[in-house]
Structures are given as C-alpha cells and as structure tokens.
Scaffold this motif. Structure first.
Motif, PDB file in Angstrom:
ATOM      1  N   UNK A  88       0.825  -1.212   0.000  1.00  0.00           N
ATOM      2  CA  UNK A  88       0.000   0.000   0.000  1.00  0.00           C
ATOM      3  C   UNK A  88       0.858   1.261   0.000  1.00  0.00           C
ATOM      4  N   UNK A  89       2.182   1.093   0.024  1.00  0.00           N
ATOM      5  CA  UNK A  89       3.080   2.238   0.032  1.00  0.00           C
ATOM      6  C   UNK A  89       3.244   2.875   1.400  1.00  0.00           C
ATOM      7  N   UNK A  90       2.845   2.159   2.436  1.00  0.00           N
ATOM      8  CA  UNK A  90       2.965   2.684   3.798  1.00  0.00           C
ATOM      9  C   UNK A  90       4.318   2.281   4.389  1.00  0.00           C
ATOM     10  N   UNK A  91       4.868   3.153   5.228  1.00  0.00           N
ATOM     11  CA  UNK A  91       6.080   2.802   5.954  1.00  0.00           C
ATOM     12  C   UNK A  91       5.743   1.645   6.887  1.00  0.00           C
ATOM     13  N   UNK A  92       6.566   0.616   6.897  1.00  0.00           N
ATOM     14  CA  UNK A  92       6.355  -0.512   7.792  1.00  0.00           C
ATOM     15  C   UNK A  92       7.688  -1.200   8.068  1.00  0.00           C
ATOM     16  N   UNK A  93       7.893  -1.548   9.315  1.00  0.00           N
ATOM     17  CA  UNK A  93       9.130  -2.220   9.713  1.00  0.00           C
ATOM     18  C   UNK A  93       8.871  -3.159  10.884  1.00  0.00           C
ATOM     19  N   UNK A  94       9.666  -4.176  10.942  1.00  0.00           N
ATOM     20  CA  UNK A  94       9.713  -5.051  12.101  1.00  0.00           C
ATOM     21  C   UNK A  94      10.338  -4.272  13.249  1.00  0.00           C
ATOM     22  N   UNK A  95       9.833  -4.480  14.447  1.00  0.00           N
ATOM     23  CA  UNK A  95      10.485  -3.952  15.646  1.00  0.00           C
ATOM     24  C   UNK A  95      11.091  -5.119  16.413  1.00  0.00           C
ATOM     25  N   UNK A  96      10.295  -6.163  16.638  1.00  0.00           N
ATOM     26  CA  UNK A  96      10.798  -7.308  17.402  1.00  0.00           C
ATOM     27  C   UNK A  96       9.980  -8.556  17.076  1.00  0.00           C
ATOM     28  N   UNK A  97      10.582  -9.701  17.306  1.00  0.00           N
ATOM     29  CA  UNK A  97       9.868 -10.964  17.166  1.00  0.00           C
ATOM     30  C   UNK A  97      10.224 -11.859  18.337  1.00  0.00           C
ATOM     31  N   UNK A  98       9.225 -12.519  18.868  1.00  0.00           N
ATOM     32  CA  UNK A  98       9.351 -13.505  19.936  1.00  0.00           C
ATOM     33  C   UNK A  98       9.517 -12.895  21.321  1.00  0.00           C
ATOM     34  N   UNK A  99      10.478 -12.026  21.498  1.00  0.00           N
ATOM     35  CA  UNK A  99      10.680 -11.364  22.793  1.00  0.00           C
ATOM     36  C   UNK A  99      10.700  -9.858  22.563  1.00  0.00           C
ATOM     37  N   UNK A 100       9.830  -9.164  23.276  1.00  0.00           N
ATOM     38  CA  UNK A 100       9.690  -7.723  23.108  1.00  0.00           C
ATOM     39  C   UNK A 100       9.805  -7.044  24.465  1.00  0.00           C
ATOM     40  N   UNK A 101      10.602  -6.015  24.494  1.00  0.00           N
ATOM     41  CA  UNK A 101      10.778  -5.227  25.714  1.00  0.00           C
ATOM     42  C   UNK A 101       9.749  -4.111  25.703  1.00  0.00           C
ATOM     43  N   UNK A 102       8.919  -4.032  26.752  1.00  0.00           N
ATOM     44  CA  UNK A 102       7.915  -2.995  26.881  1.00  0.00           C
ATOM     45  C   UNK A 102       8.282  -2.054  28.014  1.00  0.00           C
ATOM     46  N   UNK A 103       8.048  -0.766  27.800  1.00  0.00           N
ATOM     47  CA  UNK A 103       8.305   0.225  28.849  1.00  0.00           C
ATOM     48  C   UNK A 103       7.296   1.353  28.728  1.00  0.00           C
ATOM     49  N   UNK A 104       6.716   1.724  29.859  1.00  0.00           N
ATOM     50  CA  UNK A 104       5.817   2.877  29.897  1.00  0.00           C
ATOM     51  C   UNK A 104       6.665   4.130  30.040  1.00  0.00           C
ATOM     52  N   UNK A 105       6.350   5.121  29.214  1.00  0.00           N
ATOM     53  CA  UNK A 105       7.110   6.373  29.252  1.00  0.00           C
ATOM     54  C   UNK A 105       6.159   7.519  28.919  1.00  0.00           C
TER      55      UNK A 105
END
Length: 151
Positions: free
Chosen positions: A43-60
């Motif tokens: 669709x021409x949209x920017x898209x990227x992988x950030x993480x797979x399987x294990x993801x670090x989450x942080x509230x900020x």
C-alpha cells in the motif's frame, strides 16, 4: 519512574503506529507480522519489524514503547524456513494490541476491547489463532475501523 517488562510478543510499526502481537508459541504472531509488513508495504505505507518472539515494553510519559531484545533485533521466524533478517526499527509507540489465542468468543465483549500493559490502557483485538486479520488491523491502525458496533 517507568514500568518495564519483557514479554513473549512480536511488534511491527506501520506509519507511526506500533502493533503488539501477543500469543502462545504457534498462534501465528510472526505470520501476522510478516503479513502486515507485506500488505502495508504494498500500500506504500512505511512498515518495519520492531521485534519478534521477545519484546521489551516500557511505559514512558503515558505511552507504551516496544523494542527488541538485543540479540534478536532484526530477526523474525518464518515457520518451516527458519530465522530471517529484516530491516527493523529500534522502538515503536504501541497503538494497538492483538491477542491471538486458541479459542475466543465469536463476538468479544466490551471488556475485551482494551488491555492494560505496564500501566498504559490500549485498544485490543482479541482473536483466535489463524484468523485473517490483516485488513482489520491495518484499518484500525489507520483509524478507519475504530469503532465496534454492539447490537
């Protein structure tokens, strides 16, 4: 002070919106992420992988940030093929959570529409594994399908 944790999840960013995909092993997290990348890219949209399987989450500052765990950055599983390297973003602001499970109700209730992660309330799609979700998720991330009709 920010709250942080590492979870079993996959994350992609489409445009400026991060998508966190959670579920047990084999529920299709990586498959949905790869489909999202393929369709958003077409669709021409920017898209990227950030993480797979294990993801670090942080509230900020009231937002939930997701990032890869260092050794896995840029890697995603392709079931039956192995680990594939992809371009990736280091961090994404999560705007939507998809929870994949073995069995979910045909019509999830209002209590299923949001989830709290690291103290941040987020919209959620609760679905069974293997469901075709790409168009629905892309619509939600772009604000097209923000409401659920209750009859």
């Amino acid at each position: 002070m920010s709250v942080a944790e590492t979870v079993h999840a996959t994350c992609v960013v489409v445009g400026e919106a991060g998508l966190l995909i959670r579920g047990e092993s084999g529920t299709g997290k990586s498959t949905l992420a790869r489909e999202m990348l393929l369709h958003a890219g077409r669709e021409g949209r920017f898209c990227r992988l950030v993480s797979d399987d294990r993801t670090r989450l942080a509230a900020h500052h009231g937002r939930l940030l997701a990032s890869a765990v260092a050794p896995l950055a840029g890697c995603i599983e392709a079931r039956g093929t192995g680990i594939v390297k992809l371009p990736f973003e280091e961090t994404a602001v999560i705007r939507l959570v998809v929870d994949l499970c073995e069995d979910s109700s045909r019509y999830p209730g209002p209590e299923d529409a949001t989830i709290i992660l690291c103290g941040v309330v987020l919209p959620r799609i609760l679905s069974r594994r293997g469901a075709v979700l790409t168009d629905l998720v892309l619509g939600r991330l772009s604000g097209v399908c923000d409401t659920v009709v209750t009859l």
